[in-house]
Design a protein around this motif. Sequence first.
Motif, PDB file in Angstrom:
ATOM      1  N   GLY B  80       0.813  -1.216   0.000  1.00 55.74           N
ATOM      2  CA  GLY B  80       0.000   0.000   0.000  1.00 55.74           C
ATOM      3  C   GLY B  80       0.843   1.261   0.000  1.00 55.74           C
ATOM      4  N   HIS B  81       0.192   2.405  -0.012  1.00 53.13           N
ATOM      5  CA  HIS B  81       0.876   3.700  -0.002  1.00 53.13           C
ATOM      6  C   HIS B  81       0.382   4.530   1.167  1.00 53.13           C
ATOM      7  CE1 HIS B  81       2.166   2.992  -4.204  1.00 53.13           C
ATOM      8  NE2 HIS B  81       0.984   2.406  -4.304  1.00 53.13           N
ATOM      9  N   ASN B 222     -21.813  -1.531   4.147  1.00 51.22           N
ATOM     10  CA  ASN B 222     -21.551  -0.677   2.991  1.00 51.22           C
ATOM     11  C   ASN B 222     -20.062  -0.376   2.837  1.00 51.22           C
ATOM     12  OD1 ASN B 222     -21.924   0.903   5.470  1.00 51.22           O
ATOM     13  ND2 ASN B 222     -21.498   2.650   4.163  1.00 51.22           N
ATOM     14  N   GLY B 223     -19.371  -0.348   3.973  1.00 56.61           N
ATOM     15  CA  GLY B 223     -17.933  -0.069   3.927  1.00 56.61           C
ATOM     16  C   GLY B 223     -17.200  -1.143   3.157  1.00 56.61           C
ATOM     17  N   ASP B 224     -17.591  -2.412   3.372  1.00 52.06           N
ATOM     18  CA  ASP B 224     -16.930  -3.523   2.680  1.00 52.06           C
ATOM     19  C   ASP B 224     -17.071  -3.392   1.176  1.00 52.06           C
ATOM     20  OD1 ASP B 224     -17.601  -4.083   5.286  1.00 52.06           O
ATOM     21  OD2 ASP B 224     -17.426  -6.236   4.988  1.00 52.06           O
ATOM     22  N   LEU B 225     -18.303  -3.109   0.756  1.00 50.55           N
ATOM     23  CA  LEU B 225     -18.543  -3.000  -0.681  1.00 50.55           C
ATOM     24  C   LEU B 225     -17.782  -1.812  -1.258  1.00 50.55           C
ATOM     25  CD1 LEU B 225     -22.358  -3.814  -0.717  1.00 50.55           C
ATOM     26  CD2 LEU B 225     -20.446  -5.321  -1.291  1.00 50.55           C
ATOM     27  N   THR B 226     -17.753  -0.745  -0.492  1.00 50.96           N
ATOM     28  CA  THR B 226     -17.050   0.444  -0.955  1.00 50.96           C
ATOM     29  C   THR B 226     -15.575   0.148  -1.199  1.00 50.96           C
ATOM     30  OG1 THR B 226     -18.550   1.848   0.284  1.00 50.96           O
ATOM     31  CG2 THR B 226     -16.452   2.837  -0.370  1.00 50.96           C
ATOM     32  N   GLN B 227     -14.962  -0.584  -0.289  1.00 48.55           N
ATOM     33  CA  GLN B 227     -13.514  -0.733  -0.389  1.00 48.55           C
ATOM     34  C   GLN B 227     -13.081  -1.935  -1.209  1.00 48.55           C
ATOM     35  OE1 GLN B 227     -12.673  -0.685   3.820  1.00 48.55           O
ATOM     36  NE2 GLN B 227     -12.302  -2.876   3.856  1.00 48.55           N
ATOM     37  N   THR B 228     -13.950  -2.927  -1.381  1.00 53.28           N
ATOM     38  CA  THR B 228     -13.496  -4.091  -2.145  1.00 53.28           C
ATOM     39  C   THR B 228     -13.883  -4.027  -3.614  1.00 53.28           C
ATOM     40  OG1 THR B 228     -15.390  -5.225  -1.192  1.00 53.28           O
ATOM     41  CG2 THR B 228     -13.233  -5.848  -0.355  1.00 53.28           C
ATOM     42  N   LEU B 229     -14.943  -3.306  -3.940  1.00 54.15           N
ATOM     43  CA  LEU B 229     -15.416  -3.345  -5.324  1.00 54.15           C
ATOM     44  C   LEU B 229     -14.789  -2.264  -6.209  1.00 54.15           C
ATOM     45  CD1 LEU B 229     -19.170  -4.254  -4.795  1.00 54.15           C
ATOM     46  CD2 LEU B 229     -17.263  -5.735  -5.461  1.00 54.15           C
ATOM     47  N   ALA B 230     -14.289  -1.196  -5.572  1.00 53.21           N
ATOM     48  CA  ALA B 230     -13.687  -0.133  -6.386  1.00 53.21           C
ATOM     49  C   ALA B 230     -12.278  -0.545  -6.808  1.00 53.21           C
ATOM     50  CB  ALA B 230     -13.646   1.163  -5.581  1.00 53.21           C
ATOM     51  N   LYS B 231     -11.765   0.144  -7.834  1.00 50.20           N
ATOM     52  CA  LYS B 231     -10.411  -0.186  -8.306  1.00 50.20           C
ATOM     53  C   LYS B 231      -9.355   0.314  -7.324  1.00 50.20           C
ATOM     54  CE  LYS B 231     -11.302   1.484 -12.486  1.00 50.20           C
ATOM     55  NZ  LYS B 231     -12.242   1.788 -13.396  1.00 50.20           N
ATOM     56  N   VAL B 232      -9.681   1.446  -6.701  1.00 54.74           N
ATOM     57  CA  VAL B 232      -8.732   2.060  -5.774  1.00 54.74           C
ATOM     58  C   VAL B 232      -9.422   2.285  -4.436  1.00 54.74           C
ATOM     59  CG1 VAL B 232      -7.306   4.103  -5.329  1.00 54.74           C
ATOM     60  CG2 VAL B 232      -7.556   3.229  -7.676  1.00 54.74           C
ATOM     61  N   GLY B 274      -3.438  -3.697   2.701  1.00 57.93           N
ATOM     62  CA  GLY B 274      -2.891  -3.545   1.358  1.00 57.93           C
ATOM     63  C   GLY B 274      -3.911  -3.798   0.259  1.00 57.93           C
ATOM     64  N   PRO B 275      -3.466  -3.715  -1.009  1.00 59.28           N
ATOM     65  CA  PRO B 275      -4.355  -3.965  -2.140  1.00 59.28           C
ATOM     66  C   PRO B 275      -4.570  -5.468  -2.332  1.00 59.28           C
ATOM     67  CG  PRO B 275      -2.151  -3.510  -2.937  1.00 59.28           C
ATOM     68  CD  PRO B 275      -2.082  -3.395  -1.441  1.00 59.28           C
ATOM     69  N   ARG B 276      -5.307  -5.804  -3.348  1.00 62.50           N
ATOM     70  CA  ARG B 276      -5.585  -7.196  -3.688  1.00 62.50           C
ATOM     71  C   ARG B 276      -4.278  -7.960  -3.928  1.00 62.50           C
ATOM     72  NH1 ARG B 276      -9.872  -8.237  -8.345  1.00 62.50           N
ATOM     73  NH2 ARG B 276      -9.902 -10.511  -8.347  1.00 62.50           N
ATOM     74  N   HIS B 277      -4.140  -9.073  -3.279  1.00 64.14           N
ATOM     75  CA  HIS B 277      -2.953  -9.903  -3.482  1.00 64.14           C
ATOM     76  C   HIS B 277      -3.247 -10.950  -4.543  1.00 64.14           C
ATOM     77  CE1 HIS B 277      -1.021  -8.091   0.006  1.00 64.14           C
ATOM     78  NE2 HIS B 277      -2.210  -8.131   0.569  1.00 64.14           N
ATOM     79  N   ALA B 278      -2.188 -11.564  -5.031  1.00 68.98           N
ATOM     80  CA  ALA B 278      -2.327 -12.479  -6.170  1.00 68.98           C
ATOM     81  C   ALA B 278      -3.398 -13.545  -5.929  1.00 68.98           C
ATOM     82  CB  ALA B 278      -0.984 -13.146  -6.439  1.00 68.98           C
ATOM     83  N   LEU B 281      -9.555 -13.190  -3.993  1.00 66.50           N
ATOM     84  CA  LEU B 281     -10.654 -13.300  -4.954  1.00 66.50           C
ATOM     85  C   LEU B 281     -11.150 -11.930  -5.398  1.00 66.50           C
ATOM     86  CD1 LEU B 281     -12.690 -16.261  -3.467  1.00 66.50           C
ATOM     87  CD2 LEU B 281     -11.126 -16.255  -5.420  1.00 66.50           C
ATOM     88  N   ASP B 282     -11.036 -10.969  -4.499  1.00 67.74           N
ATOM     89  CA  ASP B 282     -11.419  -9.618  -4.899  1.00 67.74           C
ATOM     90  C   ASP B 282     -10.568  -8.627  -4.127  1.00 67.74           C
ATOM     91  OD1 ASP B 282     -12.442  -9.745  -2.369  1.00 67.74           O
ATOM     92  OD2 ASP B 282     -14.535  -9.844  -3.010  1.00 67.74           O
ATOM     93  N   GLY B 283     -10.908  -7.340  -4.308  1.00 70.82           N
ATOM     94  CA  GLY B 283     -10.131  -6.302  -3.621  1.00 70.82           C
ATOM     95  C   GLY B 283      -9.627  -5.286  -4.604  1.00 70.82           C
ATOM     96  N   PRO B 284      -9.231  -4.120  -4.100  1.00 71.39           N
ATOM     97  CA  PRO B 284      -8.807  -3.017  -4.977  1.00 71.39           C
ATOM     98  C   PRO B 284      -7.404  -3.252  -5.542  1.00 71.39           C
ATOM     99  CG  PRO B 284      -8.483  -2.425  -2.684  1.00 71.39           C
ATOM    100  CD  PRO B 284      -9.106  -3.791  -2.678  1.00 71.39           C
ATOM    101  N   GLN B 285      -7.135  -2.597  -6.652  1.00 69.55           N
ATOM    102  CA  GLN B 285      -5.787  -2.717  -7.221  1.00 69.55           C
ATOM    103  C   GLN B 285      -4.788  -1.813  -6.507  1.00 69.55           C
ATOM    104  OE1 GLN B 285      -6.695  -1.731 -11.313  1.00 69.55           O
ATOM    105  NE2 GLN B 285      -8.209  -3.387 -11.310  1.00 69.55           N
ATOM    106  N   GLU B 286      -5.303  -0.732  -5.963  1.00 71.10           N
ATOM    107  CA  GLU B 286      -4.415   0.185  -5.225  1.00 71.10           C
ATOM    108  C   GLU B 286      -5.008   0.446  -3.850  1.00 71.10           C
ATOM    109  OE1 GLU B 286      -3.461   3.896  -7.131  1.00 71.10           O
ATOM    110  OE2 GLU B 286      -3.454   2.958  -9.130  1.00 71.10           O
ATOM    111  N   TYR B 287      -4.131   0.598  -2.878  1.00 76.07           N
ATOM    112  CA  TYR B 287      -4.576   0.862  -1.507  1.00 76.07           C
ATOM    113  C   TYR B 287      -3.783   2.045  -0.953  1.00 76.07           C
ATOM    114  CZ  TYR B 287      -5.157  -0.048   3.556  1.00 76.07           C
ATOM    115  OH  TYR B 287      -5.414   0.048   4.897  1.00 76.07           O
TER     116      TYR B 287
END
Lengths: 261, 468
Positions: B80-81, B222-232, B274-278, B281-287
Amino acid sequence: MTETPTRGPRVGLFATCLMNVFRPNVGFSAVKLLEDAGCTVEVPAAQTCCGQPGYNSGDYDAARALARQVIETFEHYDYIVGPSGSCMATIRHDYPVLFQDDPQWLPRAQALSVKSWELLSFLADVLDATQSDAHYDGTATYHDSCSGLRGLGIKGQPRALLGEVDGLKLKEMEDSEVCCGFGGTFCVKYPEISEKMVDDKVRNILATGADTVVGGDLGCLMNIAGRLKRINAPVKVFHTAEVLAGLADGPGLAGAVKGSD
Amino acid sequence: MEIRSKEFKERSVFAIHDASLQQALGKARGGFVGKRAQQAAELPEFEQLREEAKNTKNEILANLDHYLERYEQAVVAAGGHVHWARDAEEARNIILDICKRVDAKTITKGKSMVSEEIGLNEALIEHGMEVVETDLGEYIIQLAHEPPSHIIAPAVHKTKDQVSDLFEAAHGGPRKTEVADLVNEARQVLRDKYFRADVGITGGNFLVAETGSSIIVTNEGNGDLTQTLAKVHIVTSGIERVVPTLDDATLFLRLLARSATGQETETYTTISTGPRHADDLDGPQEYHVVLVDNGRSKMLGGRFRDMLRCIRCGACMNHCPVYGAVGGHAYGWVYPGPMGSVLTPLIKGLDAAYDLPNACTLNGRCASVCPVKIPLPDLLRELRHMQHQQDITPVMQKRALNLWRFAATRPKLYHALEQVAARVLSGISRKGRIRRLPLASAWTDSRDLPAPAGRTFLELWQGKRGQK
Ligand code: SF4
């Protein structure tokens, strides 16, 4: 009146400003309760105010000036006792804080702090008073004043002693621990908010069906009595000390005479 | 968000006469207070936990730089950053830059008071982005174009009827009146937005130094959906929210839910590292985590450090009779109630919010329920002291104080004045009370003044017992 100067602790009575001007009967009730419990009571003439108005307005210098006066006037007594949780919490908790950086006054403030007591808590916690031979006809509800309750842990003591008063029934109100909206200068600085708060308090009092409100701080009691009277509610208001001393036989605060308007 | 705390008096009077607001406040007050009391009673070690939480926070604050550094390292190690923002503007710019870089069009948001504090929504919208609040309460006030009035229940000032009206207008009806139907309707509208979101922004209830995780708690998921479904995923948080270990976090989680909503635990507690790991199953590309100072490090070094223990549970406002009378909007900025009355002047300036520290009876109920034992009344008094020192206190009040001090330090004069007062007030009273007193109309406009008996206690005492 017989004096027994050699028996019992020597107590300096702190005559609070509101008591001194508005309700001397509370002072005489306090003296009676203390003397009946075996104390020698004196009322030093050099006293004025505890300094709380200055402290709570952020004027710490003024508060310190008053605190020094109280310390000088009362430090040679065994105890300093007053019929107000608010003033006594100031002396007990705030004086040592006010002088925390003053090596000369801090020990004196601390010494006074530990022998300062609100009346009811002194009677119950120091003198172990458990009895009352007073009589009062009526149903009363007790308002917990904030400084006494949260600052000094006064909750069970007045209720236990009031429970001993012959003829008196105690009935708890909803939210007895919620502030009545007095708050010293708060009530005149923010009158509308204060009115809303005392209105909520009065509604809870009326809901009990009690004919009397008792409490340990005249500021709150004047606020509550003034509002009750304004809306013509026939509920009498007394300080706990007046009821316990059997001196609640005259008109309550704001003049409600038993059985009249 | 523009600060309007200078209008506290006007706004509070307005609030007291707003019937819908009073109805909503009355309902909420009963619920929160009763449920918290029950939870506290059912957990024998509750008081002990408060003490522990206070001590743990104090230890963290004493070594804040250390924990923040460890936290940053852990976030980076997890991919993450971390961004450091000195003030609101820096924080906004950091977030704007990230959003622009990924060409964000739709941004979903979980509830975050820090994002309110830095005025994030306005900035994003100004740059042409669509911002969707996903917390039901936040969603409601977004539709109403209002700021939150409570830190955990942002729409607590709205009645169900008002929500029905808002939803009907925004979603095109038919008008729903049952709570379950209203919730469902909001869910359906929001579902679609989650999947379109480019960036999801949440707050952070706790930041864990040992793992680099951020933790959020919600009741709606709602927080889960917000943070896992977005790209960032961007977390906005104050620098004081870091805790050393996951173990420490559980201590605060136990207190938070009980103090806030009177639940044993909130429905969803979500930990992101951090972001989605290899193999995820889901998660953002950037964190990203944006750590906001905005006046906090100044508090850390001064007499208001205690305030940084705050875990934003809202118990102080739920138990505050002033908040209960006027609601959150009267306070005029992001944080209302006792904690807001301390924070607002510290963040926005003493004279921007003169009334907030003063509009308090110092009754102490807030401090008695605060899960981290912040001495809120003492801090409010300390702010009054600063106002006094910096001459922000109104002239009339200063004059009155000086007069009082002059008299009260001269017992003979003071007693003489008291005697005059007792006689005059008694003289103008009727039937034991005074109904109108021109100079004291703030009192007599709403209540009678109990009349004195004519002589002071000290006078009477000396008459009876002689000079002592
Ligand atoms: S000050 Fe205490 S009670 Fe108020 S929100 Fe913060 S943690 Fe909760």
